[in-house]
Write a protein that holds these residues in place. Structure first.
Motif, PDB file in Angstrom:
ATOM      1  N   GLY A 185       0.797  -1.235   0.000  1.00 25.80           N
ATOM      2  CA  GLY A 185       0.000   0.000   0.000  1.00 25.80           C
ATOM      3  C   GLY A 185       0.820   1.271   0.000  1.00 25.80           C
ATOM      4  N   LYS A 186       2.070   1.204  -0.495  1.00 25.67           N
ATOM      5  CA  LYS A 186       2.917   2.408  -0.517  1.00 25.67           C
ATOM      6  C   LYS A 186       2.319   3.499  -1.401  1.00 25.67           C
ATOM      7  CE  LYS A 186       6.548   0.285  -2.025  1.00 25.67           C
ATOM      8  NZ  LYS A 186       5.850  -1.019  -2.164  1.00 25.67           N
ATOM      9  N   SER A 187       1.861   3.114  -2.594  1.00 25.85           N
ATOM     10  CA  SER A 187       1.317   4.112  -3.517  1.00 25.85           C
ATOM     11  C   SER A 187       0.027   4.725  -3.001  1.00 25.85           C
ATOM     12  CB  SER A 187       1.101   3.485  -4.902  1.00 25.85           C
ATOM     13  OG  SER A 187       2.337   3.099  -5.475  1.00 25.85           O
ATOM     14  N   ALA A 209       0.388   8.396  -8.097  1.00 25.60           N
ATOM     15  CA  ALA A 209       0.980   7.071  -8.239  1.00 25.60           C
ATOM     16  C   ALA A 209      -0.040   6.097  -8.809  1.00 25.60           C
ATOM     17  CB  ALA A 209       1.487   6.572  -6.882  1.00 25.60           C
ATOM     18  N   ILE A 210       0.425   5.145  -9.608  1.00 31.28           N
ATOM     19  CA  ILE A 210      -0.450   4.125 -10.165  1.00 31.28           C
ATOM     20  C   ILE A 210      -0.740   3.097  -9.082  1.00 31.28           C
ATOM     21  CG2 ILE A 210      -0.670   2.334 -11.926  1.00 31.28           C
ATOM     22  CD1 ILE A 210       1.417   3.888 -13.563  1.00 31.28           C
ATOM     23  N   ILE A 211      -2.010   2.824  -8.837  1.00 31.44           N
ATOM     24  CA  ILE A 211      -2.390   1.836  -7.820  1.00 31.44           C
ATOM     25  C   ILE A 211      -2.973   0.618  -8.527  1.00 31.44           C
ATOM     26  CG2 ILE A 211      -3.842   1.370  -5.809  1.00 31.44           C
ATOM     27  CD1 ILE A 211      -3.832   4.325  -5.235  1.00 31.44           C
ATOM     28  N   GLU A 212      -2.326  -0.523  -8.356  1.00 30.49           N
ATOM     29  CA  GLU A 212      -2.828  -1.764  -8.935  1.00 30.49           C
ATOM     30  C   GLU A 212      -2.429  -2.892  -8.010  1.00 30.49           C
ATOM     31  OE1 GLU A 212      -2.481  -4.184 -13.141  1.00 30.49           O
ATOM     32  OE2 GLU A 212      -2.255  -2.013 -13.120  1.00 30.49           O
ATOM     33  N   ASP A 213      -3.302  -3.859  -7.862  1.00 35.84           N
ATOM     34  CA  ASP A 213      -3.092  -4.912  -6.879  1.00 35.84           C
ATOM     35  C   ASP A 213      -2.184  -6.010  -7.429  1.00 35.84           C
ATOM     36  OD1 ASP A 213      -3.278  -6.157  -4.490  1.00 35.84           O
ATOM     37  OD2 ASP A 213      -5.196  -7.131  -4.887  1.00 35.84           O
ATOM     38  N   VAL A 258       4.262  -2.606  -9.998  1.00 36.05           N
ATOM     39  CA  VAL A 258       3.624  -1.561 -10.805  1.00 36.05           C
ATOM     40  C   VAL A 258       4.412  -0.259 -10.715  1.00 36.05           C
ATOM     41  CG1 VAL A 258       1.544  -0.169 -11.083  1.00 36.05           C
ATOM     42  CG2 VAL A 258       1.350  -2.612 -10.658  1.00 36.05           C
ATOM     43  N   THR A 259       4.820   0.117  -9.495  1.00 45.94           N
ATOM     44  CA  THR A 259       5.628   1.328  -9.328  1.00 45.94           C
ATOM     45  C   THR A 259       7.099   0.959  -9.482  1.00 45.94           C
ATOM     46  OG1 THR A 259       4.016   2.192  -7.769  1.00 45.94           O
ATOM     47  CG2 THR A 259       6.139   3.277  -7.811  1.00 45.94           C
ATOM     48  N   THR A 283       8.335   4.636  -3.875  1.00 44.33           N
ATOM     49  CA  THR A 283       9.318   3.745  -4.498  1.00 44.33           C
ATOM     50  C   THR A 283       8.683   2.420  -4.885  1.00 44.33           C
ATOM     51  OG1 THR A 283       9.989   2.738  -2.403  1.00 44.33           O
ATOM     52  CG2 THR A 283      11.151   4.721  -3.072  1.00 44.33           C
ATOM     53  N   GLY A 284       9.363   1.711  -5.766  1.00 41.64           N
ATOM     54  CA  GLY A 284       8.932   0.371  -6.119  1.00 41.64           C
ATOM     55  C   GLY A 284       9.170  -0.582  -4.964  1.00 41.64           C
TER      56      GLY A 284
END
Length: 435
Positions: free
Chosen positions: A16-18, A30-34, A38-39, A59-60
């Motif tokens: 859940g960083k993004s 930031a792009i949020i994808e489960d 992604v990042t 960060t990734g």
């Protein structure tokens, strides 16, 4: 000099960083994808809390698995940690602690930076045994948050502000820090060599010779100046793997600098990439000096300084306040003008305007050009004054801030500059309703 503090959000994939990043900066950047990975690149965003402005880096996810981009993600996360004043270490309560979390904790021990542990995605109150489980990571009492629902974010931000260096600690720099930015091969390293009087940087016609940001302390007329040479910034589509990190470190150098020197090669046409690079310093709200280098390579008929300055200003309309000077770093021509320009811009930063004189300018501006109707009403300015801030900042009290059209705000800024100068520095105008 005031610099924005940096907060890095670190953790393994899918914690859940993004989501936390977007929550803190209050926009979906930031792009949020489960799914993991992604990042990939670090993403920068600006935020504020309790009157403190800071930069947040997303960060990734760092992982032990041999996943695609895993090494690159780990490297850029380490760069983010090196830049950060405070690190937020995010773990996922729903999945519990995993080996990746423990590996990241070991990385964080080495940084010697303040680390805040944030346990994300919690959906019920923890019992004492579960809290103790997180204490074993060695970062103190965890902060229980839900970045999706905004739970616990205020407490987390309070702790971030508490761990940041105080503004007084940040203002102890004894000399100005100056970042050199520009495309590859515009002469940044040659200028550093000329300023330091030694072959300090590798100078080569091959673009990309300078990989990292390098500091050089120079003394001139009894004053110290810290010059930071950065890697040449190419178009994003042409940035290769290693250069990506150089590009990100250049962004970090811009943020930390008091002043920015934007260098261009005057023997070549001005390009969109020149203006894009200038935009990085503009977005960071830095005092900017534009340097036209390689003046010696121009034929005589092209050495019309006024015409070339007008050409530059046509390309850099958003930097209409920037100072412009022309030099030859290799031939050591007009180098002294750089120090003079830095000192002039520094004086602009420190300039204070009497409230009575400032209001005379506001009144004259309204008589010269009354505000147009906007958003269902017409702006009326009552009074204004300069307030204490790093950049020249003026608070103007009006009948309704919604009536301020952007073109009228620009007109007022131009009137202020015409009367008081402020060459080389951005100006902040803040409109408030008079109560």
């Amino acid at each position: 000099m005031k610099k924005k503090n940096v907060i890095a959000i670190i953790g393994r994939p899918n914690v859940g960083k993004s989501s936390l990043f977007n929550r803190v900066i209050k926009e979906k950047k930031a792009i949020i994808e489960d799914r993991p990975g992604v990042t990939r690149d670090r993403i920068y965003g600006s935020a504020d809390w309790l009157t403190r402005d800071f930069i947040v880096i997303d960060t990734g996810g760092i992982t032990l698995e041999n996943a695609t981009f895993a090494k690159e993600i780990k490297l850029q996360a380490e760069i983010a940690m090196a830049e950060a004043d405070v690190i937020v270490f995010v773990v996922n309560h729903q999945e519990g602690l995993l080996p990746d979390d423990e590996m990241i904790a070991k990385l964080l021990y080495k940084t010697k930076k303040p680390v805040i542990l944030a346990v994300n995605k919690y959906d019920r109150k923890m019992n004492q045994d579960e809290t103790y489980h997180y204490l074993t990571l060695g970062f103190g009492e965890p902060f229980l948050i839900s970045s999706t629902h905004g739970i616990g974010i205020g407490d987390l931000l309070d702790e971030i502000i508490h761990k940041l260096p105080s503004p007084k600690e940040q203002d102890q720099t004894p000399y100005p820090s100056v970042a050199l930015i520009g495309k590859p091969n515009v002469g940044k390293s040659s200028l550093i060599n000329t300023l330091t009087g030694e072959q300090r940087m590798i100078v080569s016609p091959i673009p990309g010779t300078t990989i990292d940001a390098v500091d050089s302390l120079v003394k001139y007329n009894g004053k110290n100046y810290l010059f930071v040479d950065t890697a040449g910034i190419r178009r994003k589509g042409k940035i290769e793997s290693l250069e990506k990190y150089s590009y990100l470190r250049s962004l970090g150098a811009i943020n930390k600098a008091d002043f920015v020197l934007l260098m261009m090669d005057m023997s070549e046409p001005i390009s969109d990439q020149d203006t894009n690079i200038g935009g990085l310093a503009f977005e960071a709200q830095k005092p900017i000096i534009i340097i036209g280098n390689k003046w010696d390579l121009l034929p005589t008929e092209m050495k019309d300084r006024k015409r070339r300055e007008a050409e530059i200003r046509a390309y850099f309309k958003y930097l209409r306040y920037a100072k412009i000077i022309f030099i030859s770093a290799l031939e050591k021509q007009k180098i002294g003008q750089i120090y003079q320009a830095i000192d002039d811009v520094d004086a602009s930063l420190k300039r204070k305007i009497q409230t009575s004189i400032f209001n005379e300018v506001l009144n004259r501006a309204q008589l010269l050009n009354p505000a147009p109707d906007h958003n269902g009403g017409r702006l009326k300015i009552y009074y204004g004054s300069q307030v204490e801030a790093y950049l020249p900042t003026f608070v103007i009290f009006v009948n309704n801030p919604d009536y301020v059209h952007f073109s009228y705000k620009r007109f007022l800024e131009n009137q202020i500059r015409e009367q008081f100068g402020f060459e080389g520095v951005p100006i902040n105008l803040i409109f408030r309703e008079r109560r």
